[in-house]
Every structure is written in C-alpha cells, then in structure tokens.
Design a protein around this motif. Structure first.
Motif, mmCIF file in Angstrom:
data_model
loop_
_atom_site.group_PDB
_atom_site.id
_atom_site.type_symbol
_atom_site.label_atom_id
_atom_site.label_comp_id
_atom_site.label_asym_id
_atom_site.label_seq_id
_atom_site.Cartn_x
_atom_site.Cartn_y
_atom_site.Cartn_z
ATOM 1 N N ARG B 135 0.834 -1.207 0.000
ATOM 2 C CA ARG B 135 0.000 0.000 0.000
ATOM 3 C C ARG B 135 0.867 1.255 0.000
ATOM 4 O O ARG B 135 0.539 2.256 -0.622
ATOM 5 C CB ARG B 135 -0.917 0.011 1.229
ATOM 6 N N ALA B 136 1.966 1.198 0.717
ATOM 7 C CA ALA B 136 2.861 2.356 0.803
ATOM 8 C C ALA B 136 4.303 1.872 0.809
ATOM 9 O O ALA B 136 4.591 0.684 0.994
ATOM 10 C CB ALA B 136 2.566 3.185 2.055
ATOM 11 N N PHE B 137 5.192 2.845 0.604
ATOM 12 C CA PHE B 137 6.625 2.567 0.504
ATOM 13 C C PHE B 137 7.346 3.481 1.486
ATOM 14 O O PHE B 137 7.083 4.675 1.540
ATOM 15 C CB PHE B 137 7.056 2.864 -0.940
ATOM 16 N N TRP B 138 8.251 2.910 2.274
ATOM 17 C CA TRP B 138 9.035 3.697 3.216
ATOM 18 C C TRP B 138 10.524 3.433 2.964
ATOM 19 O O TRP B 138 10.916 2.284 2.765
ATOM 20 C CB TRP B 138 8.725 3.310 4.674
ATOM 21 N N HIS B 139 11.286 4.483 2.997
ATOM 22 C CA HIS B 139 12.736 4.358 2.918
ATOM 23 C C HIS B 139 13.320 5.192 4.043
ATOM 24 O O HIS B 139 13.252 6.415 4.021
ATOM 25 C CB HIS B 139 13.248 4.861 1.549
ATOM 26 N N ARG B 146 16.234 10.563 7.935
ATOM 27 C CA ARG B 146 15.332 10.964 6.866
ATOM 28 C C ARG B 146 14.432 9.790 6.535
ATOM 29 O O ARG B 146 14.891 8.651 6.394
ATOM 30 C CB ARG B 146 16.164 11.366 5.649
ATOM 31 N N LEU B 147 13.149 10.060 6.409
ATOM 32 C CA LEU B 147 12.179 9.025 6.068
ATOM 33 C C LEU B 147 11.417 9.478 4.841
ATOM 34 O O LEU B 147 10.737 10.492 4.857
ATOM 35 C CB LEU B 147 11.206 8.781 7.229
ATOM 36 N N GLU B 148 11.558 8.707 3.760
ATOM 37 C CA GLU B 148 10.806 8.978 2.544
ATOM 38 C C GLU B 148 9.588 8.085 2.515
ATOM 39 O O GLU B 148 9.685 6.885 2.789
ATOM 40 C CB GLU B 148 11.670 8.709 1.306
ATOM 41 N N THR B 256 13.020 12.871 13.114
ATOM 42 C CA THR B 256 13.233 12.381 11.748
ATOM 43 C C THR B 256 12.564 13.317 10.752
ATOM 44 O O THR B 256 11.424 13.745 10.943
ATOM 45 C CB THR B 256 12.652 10.967 11.602
ATOM 46 N N HIS B 257 13.289 13.612 9.689
ATOM 47 C CA HIS B 257 12.761 14.478 8.646
ATOM 48 C C HIS B 257 11.955 13.650 7.656
ATOM 49 O O HIS B 257 12.432 12.640 7.146
ATOM 50 C CB HIS B 257 13.933 15.169 7.934
ATOM 51 N N LEU B 258 10.720 14.086 7.418
ATOM 52 C CA LEU B 258 9.831 13.364 6.508
ATOM 53 C C LEU B 258 9.948 13.970 5.117
ATOM 54 O O LEU B 258 9.914 15.188 4.951
ATOM 55 C CB LEU B 258 8.396 13.482 7.004
ATOM 56 N N ALA B 259 10.075 13.105 4.118
ATOM 57 C CA ALA B 259 10.224 13.612 2.747
ATOM 58 C C ALA B 259 9.507 12.696 1.772
ATOM 59 O O ALA B 259 9.143 11.573 2.115
ATOM 60 C CB ALA B 259 11.701 13.703 2.376
#
Lengths: 177, 371
Positions: B135-139, B146-148, B256-259
């Motif tokens: 459903r979603a992708f996290w890196h 940093r969290l994409e 954590t920086h969300l991007a």
C-alpha cells in the motif's frame, strides 16, 4: 559634554583634525574615561589595519569617470554628498577602502547590466538539480517495473544523492538506470 | 510456515515440476560465467569480483533450444514472483565510471505483496531500511534521520506484469536461453532478454531457480555490452516464518525528517496531463521498435509543473520530462547531453529531458523528434 558627544569627536581626534581646544578636551576625557579610551584605541587600530591593506590599483580612467559621475549629480545633492563623504574623503586611511568599494560597485554594475537577473523559477533552477531529480524519478519508476533490479536502482540513487551533496554530480555514466 | 493458497498449490507445483524436468532433459552446457557461490545455503560468501564483460566461457545456446523455451522460463519467473516467499542475503554490485560499488542487504519478500530490504554493507548504508507493504513505501535512513514515504512500488510492479508477459509472448523482446548455473546453492536456468540486437541494445540476464521459478540473480548490461549492475543472493530460504511487524512502517526518532521521494503522480492520459500542467505537451514522433506509450503524470518541482511521459517495451523505459522555461517560444532549439543516458532539449519555451539507457543514436532520434 557626555561620552556620546566625545565619541563623535574621537575619529577626528585620531586624525588630528580637531582644534587645539577640542583636542585637549578630548584627550583629557579619554585618559580619564575607560570606555572612551577603549573606543579611541579601537578607532586607532582600525585605521592602522586599513592603512596596511594593499592599495587597489584603479585604472587610469577611474578618477575621471568618478569625477564625471559626481558632476552629473545636481549641485544641491552634490553638496550634501560632499558633506557626508567629507570625513571619508578626508581620512587618508579610508581612501584605499573607498577606492576598492567604488571599483567593486562599478564592476558589479557592469556585470549585472550584462547578465540581468531573471525571475527565479524552475526554469532558472540549476539544470544539475533538475536533471538529477528527473533521473531519480525515472529510476523510481523503473524500479516499479517487472524485470528490474530494485536493489541496483536504489544503490544508484544513493550514489547520486551523495554526489549531489558533495557538489560533484555523477550522472549515470554507464547508461544504467 | 507460510503456504501457498491451496487453490494455486497444485498448479504451481505442476509448473515447477515441468520446469525441472525440462531443464534436466536439456543437454549439459558449459559452465556459466560469473561468481561461484558456496553450495551450503547458509555459508556467508565474501564479495567476489564480477567480470566486467560477459564471461568468455558462456556456452552458446544449443541448436535445439528454442526462443520459446526462454520466453516460457521468463513467464514462469514472473508468475513465481507473485507467489514465492523468500528470505536471503543479497549482494549488489554497481559499475559506474570505471569503479565498482558493492552493497549487501537482507531481503524478505512475500511474493508481490510486500518487500523488505535492510542494508548491512557498506557502513554508510548500514541500517537503511526499505519497506513496501503493498500500500505504501518507506525508505528510512538513520544516518541522515530521513524518512521517505511514497506510493507502493510492488503494487505498481504487480499491475504491470500482465503487460510485460504479453510483450514477451508477442516477441517484442528477444529472449535466449543461456544455460545452467548455481546461485546460493540452487540450480538455476539462465535466460537473457533484450529488446533488439544484443550488440546494440541493453539486456538483462536472469538466474531462475528451476525448482520454483524464483529469480535469484539479475545482471544488467548496457548498450555496449558492459556490465552495469549485478544483484545476486548468497543465501536463500524459502517460505520463512515472517515476523508480524516485518512490513510495518519503520520506527523512527521524533526528529526524523519526513520527505517524499522523486515520484511521478497518478497515471494519466496525455490530455489529462496537459490539462493539469497548463501547457501544451510535446510528444516524440519517433520511438524505437517495440516501445509503446505507457503513462503520463504530472508532479511539482520547485513550484513548477513537471510532466513525465513514459514509453516502455517491457524491458527498458524512456522517460520524457517537460517543464516550462522563461525562454521565448520562438528561440532556436538547443540540444545538450550532460552525460550518457540523458538528453536536454530546450525548444518552444519548454525544457525537455529525455532519460533512458538505449544507445545514443536511438536516444537522439527520439529527442529530436519531439514536437
């Protein structure tokens, strides 16, 4: 006279431009007032540093151009400018700095006249940033394709991000995405 | 123990049996070039040098082998990708500008439903986590905090499998059986796929587990036959016990920086993309053989609309990006090639960026045909 008034006179005092009466008053004050004495020492040090700066070499036409530019100013404004600039112009130690500043202003004016600044938008964004963004978006898209190598795509993205951060962009030189 | 759905178990097992019998019936071939890995599945294998060119010891395809067999193997691989559950250690080697970069990662795949990848090497990547739960992708990168977060990629991949299988079946892609090899102790069949003459087009090789069709190694070659990347398992375990939180969003610190990763927007038609972008979209009038328009999308880049047109042949993708510039529409076109695989064309008040891995002459034909 309070310290504020004395401090206004200290630059002229250091330059020896005060009358004997005022000079004696200021001299007496800075010997007795610690803060004003330190202020006078600071002014003296600054003047020394400026004096030691290399003298800017202006072109032969600099003085002429500067005089012409001043001549273009209406007489009333010229007087005001002369009064306000008087201290700077009279201060021998400030002349090199003034010449360098004027040279920089003229150079900058010529440069920006030649290269006008346009409105900032994506089109003016550095191509490198835009291209890198497109390449990464392409890789992310390809990574979602069957028959693709997700791990290699991600590793390539990592390398690009590292290169961009170090201002040494490494585009995919081998044509691999 | 996770099992395949009962309804598919029998047909899946039958396909695997047929595949195994067919491969066993083939005449033995010479050894496939590439790294030799430990037979013991749990042995940790150190990095091995990947040859920069396909090994000279590669066997010529036997005369009796038909391209249809290679296509069958590929279709079975794509089917297996939907169902195979595996866990393993994987090594990736990327060649760029004469240098090799290597990473090692732990991989957990639940068919085409979820995916987890955690880097262990090199040190600067160690701890990076990629999770996709369909459903979603996290890196997540702990070093840079940093969290994409973006849309699921395995879902997009799953949606495109039928199209790719059709393209393989129709012969849009050239498939060739190379021979047999061993990866992570598993006997594999090696298939090479390209979109044209191997000498001129990018290609890929897949090492396919003969027992279940799982893809255990993939090598990507450039248009000059140079090895661009190689990802291969050094250890693999099928049907492992999957922890409950294996595919949940990664736990991250508060600072954590969300991007958002550079992703294209939802799939659109060209007309829809044009309406969203607010400017007339240009399209190429020339495409290499086998390439078809796949999708259009619009995203934002520095407060400007960025249009992306995708063209694919099942193996390779061409992306044409378009954005408006402040230049006059009647300004003469300018073509730049910052590096291999990227062309930048400024024309008609637009900046066009073509990205792909085809040979330079084909890329040039495409970009200068854009109207």
């Amino acid at each position: 006279m309070n310290c504020n008034n004395y401090r206004k006179l200290i630059p002229d005092y250091e330059d020896g431009l005060l009358s004997d009466h005022k000079l004696a008053n200021v001299d007496l004050h800075i010997r007795s007032c610690k803060e004003c004495g330190e202020f006078a020492r600071d002014v003296r040090n600054i003047a020394t540093v400026l004096h030691d700066l290399p003298t800017a070499q202006t072109s032969r036409q600099f003085d002429g151009r500067l005089a012409s530019r001043i001549a273009e100013i209406p007489a009333r404004k010229r007087q005001i400018l002369s009064d306000r600039m008087g201290w700077l112009l009279r201060n021998y130690a400030m002349r090199p700095a003034l010449a360098m500043g004027a040279a920089a202003a003229i150079t900058g004016g010529v440069f920006f006249w030649w290269h006008p600044i346009t409105q900032t938008d994506a089109s003016a964004a550095p191509d490198r940033v835009l291209v890198t963004h497109c390449v990464q978006q392409h890789r992310n898209y390809v990574g979602a394709q069957p028959l693709s190598d997700i791990a290699a795509q991600n590793l390539a993205n990592q390398l690009d991000q590292t290169s961009l951060a170090s201002s040494a962009v490494q585009m995919p030189g081998e044509g691999g995405f | 123990m996770l099992r395949n759905p009962s309804g598919r178990r029998n047909s899946y097992a039958a396909s695997a049996l047929i595949l195994a019998l067919t491969v066993a019936a083939l005449p033995p071939t010479a050894a496939i070039g590439g790294p030799r890995v430990a037979i013991h599945a749990k042995a940790k294998v150190k990095r091995v040098a990947i040859p920069s060119q396909p090994s000279a010891r590669l066997a010529r395809p036997p005369a009796a082998v038909q391209d249809n067999y290679a296509r069958t193997l590929l279709r079975q691989m794509l089917q297996a990708e939907q169902h195979v559950v595996l866990q393993g250690s994987q090594t990736t080697v990327l060649n760029r500008n004469g240098r090799s970069v290597t990473s090692e990662q732990q991989v957990l795949r639940n068919g085409s439903h979820a995916f987890r990848l955690e880097y262990t090497q090199p040190a600067r990547l160690a701890g990076q986590l990629i999770i996709d739960n369909g459903r979603a992708f996290w890196h997540y990168s702990p070093a840079s905090k940093r969290l994409e977060v973006g849309p699921s990629r395995v879902r997009r991949l799953r949606d495109r499998v039928p199209q790719v299988m059709r393209q393989i079946k129709q012969g849009v892609l050239a498939a060739r059986y190379i021979g047999r090899d061993t990866v992570a102790g598993r006997p594999c069949a090696v298939v090479e796929i390209s979109s044209g003459d191997l000498a001129k087009a990018p290609s890929r090789r897949f090492w396919i587990d003969v027992a279940n069709g799982a893809q255990l190694r993939i090598d990507e070659f450039g248009d000059r036959g140079q090895l661009i990347s190689s990802s291969y398992y050094t250890t693999v375990t099928y049907n492992p016990t999957i922890p409950k939180d294996a595919f949940k969003p990664p736990a991250t610190p508060k600072d954590t920086h969300l991007a958002s990763p550079p992703m294209s927007g939802p799939s659109l038609t060209v007309a829809q993309a044009q309406a969203q972008a607010g400017f007339a979209i240009q399209q190429p009038t020339y495409l290499p053989a086998g390439f078809q328009f796949q999708t259009a999308s619009v995203s934002d880049f520095q407060k400007q609309k960025l249009v992306a047109l995708r063209y694919a042949n099942g193996l390779n993708v061409l992306s044409l990006f378009e954005t408006k510039t402040g230049a006059r529409a009647d300004a003469p076109p300018r073509l730049l090639r910052p590096r291999r695989g990227v062309f930048v064309l400024a024309q008609s008040g637009l900046r066009l960026i073509l990205v792909g891995n085809l040979i330079q002459s084909e890329m040039e034909k495409v970009v200068i045909s854009v109207r």
